[in-house]
Design a protein around this motif. Structure first.
Motif, PDB file in Angstrom:
ATOM      1  N   TYR A 350       0.819  -1.166   0.065  1.00 61.48           N
ATOM      2  CA  TYR A 350       0.141   0.049   0.036  1.00 61.48           C
ATOM      3  C   TYR A 350       1.005   1.252   0.034  1.00 61.48           C
ATOM      4  O   TYR A 350       1.841   1.367   0.911  1.00 61.48           O
ATOM      5  N   TYR A 351       0.735   2.132  -0.910  1.00 62.38           N
ATOM      6  CA  TYR A 351       1.614   3.464  -1.023  1.00 62.38           C
ATOM      7  C   TYR A 351       0.605   4.522  -0.181  1.00 62.38           C
ATOM      8  O   TYR A 351      -0.482   4.886  -0.799  1.00 62.38           O
ATOM      9  N   ALA A 352       1.207   4.740   0.933  1.00 57.52           N
ATOM     10  CA  ALA A 352       0.333   6.002   1.608  1.00 57.52           C
ATOM     11  C   ALA A 352       0.520   7.156   1.072  1.00 57.52           C
ATOM     12  O   ALA A 352       1.593   7.565   1.120  1.00 57.52           O
ATOM     13  N   PRO A 353      -0.422   7.919   0.724  1.00 63.30           N
ATOM     14  CA  PRO A 353      -0.460   9.241   0.124  1.00 63.30           C
ATOM     15  C   PRO A 353       0.050  10.303   1.133  1.00 63.30           C
ATOM     16  O   PRO A 353       0.021   9.967   2.354  1.00 63.30           O
ATOM     17  N   LYS A 354       0.446  11.461   0.778  1.00 63.62           N
ATOM     18  CA  LYS A 354       1.189  12.538   1.637  1.00 63.62           C
ATOM     19  C   LYS A 354       0.436  13.000   2.626  1.00 63.62           C
ATOM     20  O   LYS A 354       0.711  13.542   3.628  1.00 63.62           O
ATOM     21  N   TRP A 355      -1.085  12.802   2.533  1.00 64.48           N
ATOM     22  CA  TRP A 355      -2.023  13.381   3.503  1.00 64.48           C
ATOM     23  C   TRP A 355      -2.614  12.402   4.565  1.00 64.48           C
ATOM     24  O   TRP A 355      -3.405  12.538   5.308  1.00 64.48           O
ATOM     25  N   ALA A 356      -1.730  11.018   4.361  1.00 62.44           N
ATOM     26  CA  ALA A 356      -2.312   9.940   5.122  1.00 62.44           C
ATOM     27  C   ALA A 356      -1.279   9.065   5.331  1.00 62.44           C
ATOM     28  O   ALA A 356      -1.244   7.880   5.201  1.00 62.44           O
ATOM     29  N   GLN A 357       0.100   9.621   6.070  1.00 65.44           N
ATOM     30  CA  GLN A 357       1.013   8.681   6.008  1.00 65.44           C
ATOM     31  C   GLN A 357       1.532   8.501   7.469  1.00 65.44           C
ATOM     32  O   GLN A 357       2.478   8.074   7.781  1.00 65.44           O
ATOM     33  N   SER A 358       1.156   9.199   8.190  1.00 65.91           N
ATOM     34  CA  SER A 358       1.422   9.035   9.866  1.00 65.91           C
ATOM     35  C   SER A 358       0.912   7.844  10.160  1.00 65.91           C
ATOM     36  O   SER A 358       0.183   6.867   9.817  1.00 65.91           O
ATOM     37  N   ASP A 359       1.900   7.361  11.360  1.00 60.20           N
ATOM     38  CA  ASP A 359       1.621   5.943  11.904  1.00 60.20           C
ATOM     39  C   ASP A 359       0.008   5.663  12.446  1.00 60.20           C
ATOM     40  O   ASP A 359      -0.218   4.550  12.131  1.00 60.20           O
ATOM     41  N   GLU A 360      -0.476   6.849  12.895  1.00 56.99           N
ATOM     42  CA  GLU A 360      -1.730   6.550  13.227  1.00 56.99           C
ATOM     43  C   GLU A 360      -2.746   6.413  12.240  1.00 56.99           C
ATOM     44  O   GLU A 360      -3.706   5.605  12.131  1.00 56.99           O
ATOM     45  N   GLN A 361      -2.462   7.169  11.123  1.00 56.29           N
ATOM     46  CA  GLN A 361      -3.320   7.145   9.992  1.00 56.29           C
ATOM     47  C   GLN A 361      -3.342   5.711   9.214  1.00 56.29           C
ATOM     48  O   GLN A 361      -4.185   4.952   8.822  1.00 56.29           O
ATOM     49  N   ILE A 362      -2.024   5.205   9.222  1.00 53.63           N
ATOM     50  CA  ILE A 362      -1.744   4.102   8.645  1.00 53.63           C
ATOM     51  C   ILE A 362      -2.361   2.822   9.475  1.00 53.63           C
ATOM     52  O   ILE A 362      -2.963   1.823   9.008  1.00 53.63           O
ATOM     53  N   GLN A 363      -2.368   3.054  10.970  1.00 55.01           N
ATOM     54  CA  GLN A 363      -2.968   1.999  11.698  1.00 55.01           C
ATOM     55  C   GLN A 363      -4.380   2.123  11.281  1.00 55.01           C
ATOM     56  O   GLN A 363      -5.169   0.884  11.332  1.00 55.01           O
TER      57      GLN A 363
END
Length: 544
Positions: A350-363
């Protein structure tokens, strides 16, 4: 109407090997003349001219896209002359491919136009003449943008010519405009069915006028004419097809396509690795899905890989990011296309975009579906750009998916998807640039915001409040990724050096420095073409 039959045997006419098919004492090829003077025979010439599109566009796309702000080298080495301007010389084979294929294709168009004056009258004759003029003008347009002034070969040549003059770029543009102005009054006004129609001619006319508008010999009304023709090509049609749907395999002839190089699986079946095109392989990850081992392509290409400049064009709510890039890599890459329901398929990357790449957002993303996402390798935005140190690792960075062909057999040249040359989204952007350059920023912004309106996901407003050339070039980057326009965009607008040096990590200013202080803006005339020309006053381009 789905396809135009493509005749490839025409080249035999230019060799003595065709004599086996003629009456023994026929020294003047009268039978061929008689055949091409019939409606049936003439149609084979026209269809052969359409077939040349595959020769020009179906091979390696370096000449159209490499050496820009949008693509860097990935897994396979690129020709350094075209991709980085290092060692670019008249001897580089890739730099000369368009020169030779362009003139070969022009000669076949010339042959068709020669016989158009001899053929018996039939209902579609004017249409066919207009189609030939469009195709020939398009090839000259490619050549003059790439190499500057070239030889205007407009007659059917059936005997050797040993010396050629070089026409000026101004003369070439005058000829292109004349041909297209004539073609627009000859071709069909019906909806696109694989053949050139009036909207396709208007689109190209707009682009030619706009491109000439930047030249020193521009007409005072070139930009305004470009804007007018672009609006005529738009013909009031809104951008109402979802961007993802524009690129869904099997939907290559959607209502927004104005003209394309046509392919289908049947037409390349005899030799798919020779007759297919390379767009899927050069911009995507996989060579094709038709012969994958257990559904997984055995080799990934990663050839023309996006720069971070390209990824930075997108903000949250822009649907074009996910429509252009395969954001989720499933355990079987082609499940995305082949399964109706992929909600329960494991996601490998999964490629996390720049507006959703914090550890919290990824979790939070993992928690939405732990069964398919708990083991997913997440690649954060800062690591998206291709890195030569990581090219051995599959899916280490994202690439363009727009041209994926899940039905293609394994191999670099096996795609049977159309190569779209003109579509409505670009027509709006041509109109925007032309209006801006003619001093009407308000309408320019309207045309550009129509493109962004379609791109916006529900609940998002992507409209802009101001416009300049950087905004226009940025929008063309987001909208037209992987389509064969970018080098021409930068060359046309005089931004090639500045944008390459700023946004392409593989290119430095000194790479552009050529002989006698000239910059490598035009591509070099192939050395073979100069050596074989007995006119020794035929000049090479500056810098070489």
């Amino acid at each position: 109407m789905k396809r135009i039959v493509l005749y490839i045997a025409l080249i035999g006419l230019f060799s003595t090997g065709c004599s086996d098919f003629l009456v023994e004492e026929n020294k003047s090829d009268v039978i061929s003349d008689e055949y091409y003077e019939t409606a049936e025979g003439f149609e084979t010439l026209v269809n052969s001219s359409y077939g040349t599109l595959r020769d020009v566009y179906g091979g390696n796309p370096y000449i159209f896209c490499a050496g820009t702000d949008m693509y860097v080298e990935g897994r396979e080495p690129q020709p350094p002359g075209l991709s980085e301007y290092r060692f670019l010389s008249p001897a580089e084979e890739e730099a000369g491919t368009l020169y030779f294929s362009g003139f070969q294709s022009i000669q076949i168009c010339n042959m068709g136009l020669y016989y158009s004056d001899k053929v018996e009258e039939f209902d579609e004759l004017d249409n066919r003449v207009g189609e030939l003029k469009y195709l020939r003008a398009n090839y000259f347009f490619l050549l003059v943008q790439t190499y500057g002034g070239v030889t205007l070969t407009t007659d059917f040549v059936n005997s050797p010519i040993l010396a050629f003059e070089r026409n000026s770029a101004e003369e070439v543009y005058e000829f292109i405009v004349k041909e297209l102005e004539e073609a627009k009054n000859l071709v069909s006004t019906e909806a696109y069915n694989g053949r050139v129609n009036k909207r396709a001619v208007l689109h190209l006319l707009a682009k030619v006028y706009m491109t000439r508008g930047y030249e020193s010999f521009a007409g005072s009304d070139d930009f305004s004419k470009a804007a007018t023709y672009a609006d005529e090509a738009i013909a009031g049609q809104a951008l109402n097809i979802a961007f993802e749907d524009l690129w869904t395999p099997g939907n290559d002839e959607n209502a927004e396509v104005l003209f394309a190089v046509q392919y289908d699986r049947t037409s390349i079946a005899a030799a798919p690795t020779e007759l297919g095109n390379t767009q899927c392989a050069f911009f995507g990850a996989s060579l094709g899905g038709g012969s994958d081992m257990a559904g997984r392509a055995p080799y990934k290409t990663y050839t023309l890989c996006p720069t971070m400049y390209f990824f930075d064009r997108f903000v949250e709510g822009d649907s074009r990011l996910e429509a252009s890039i395969m954001m989720h890599i499933y355990v079987n890459y082609f499940d995305y296309y082949n399964l109706e329901d992929i909600s329960n398929r494991r996601i490998d990357y999964y490629y996390a975009p720049k507006w959703a790449q914090s550890d919290e957002q990824i979790q939070l993303w993992r928690d939405e579906n732990p069964e398919t996402r708990s083991l997913t390798t997440v690649i954060k935005y800062d690591n998206w750009e291709a890195d030569k140190e990581l090219v051995a690792e599959d899916y280490a960075f994202p690439v363009i998916k727009k041209f994926d062909d899940p039905g293609a057999s394994y191999g670099r040249n096996t795609s049977a998807r159309d190569i779209i040359l003109s579509r409505l989204g670009e027509t709006y952007l041509i109109a925007s640039e032309a209006y801006f350059k003619s001093g009407n920023s308000a309408v320019a912004l309207e045309r550009l915001n129509e493109v962004r309106r379609r791109a916006a996901k529900p609940g998002f407003d992507l409209s802009l409040s101001s416009i300049d050339m950087d905004v226009i070039l940025n929008e063309r980057a987001a909208e037209l990724a992987g389509e064969y326009h970018r080098w021409f965009d930068l060359k046309r607008t005089g931004t090639l050096v500045q944008r390459c040096v700023t946004y392409n990590k593989d290119i430095q200013t000194e790479n552009f420095e050529g002989r006698d202080g000239n910059l490598k803006i035009l591509r070099p005339i192939p050395q073979d073409a100069i050596d074989l020309n007995r006119n020794k006053n035929f000049q090479q381009n500056p810098a070489y």
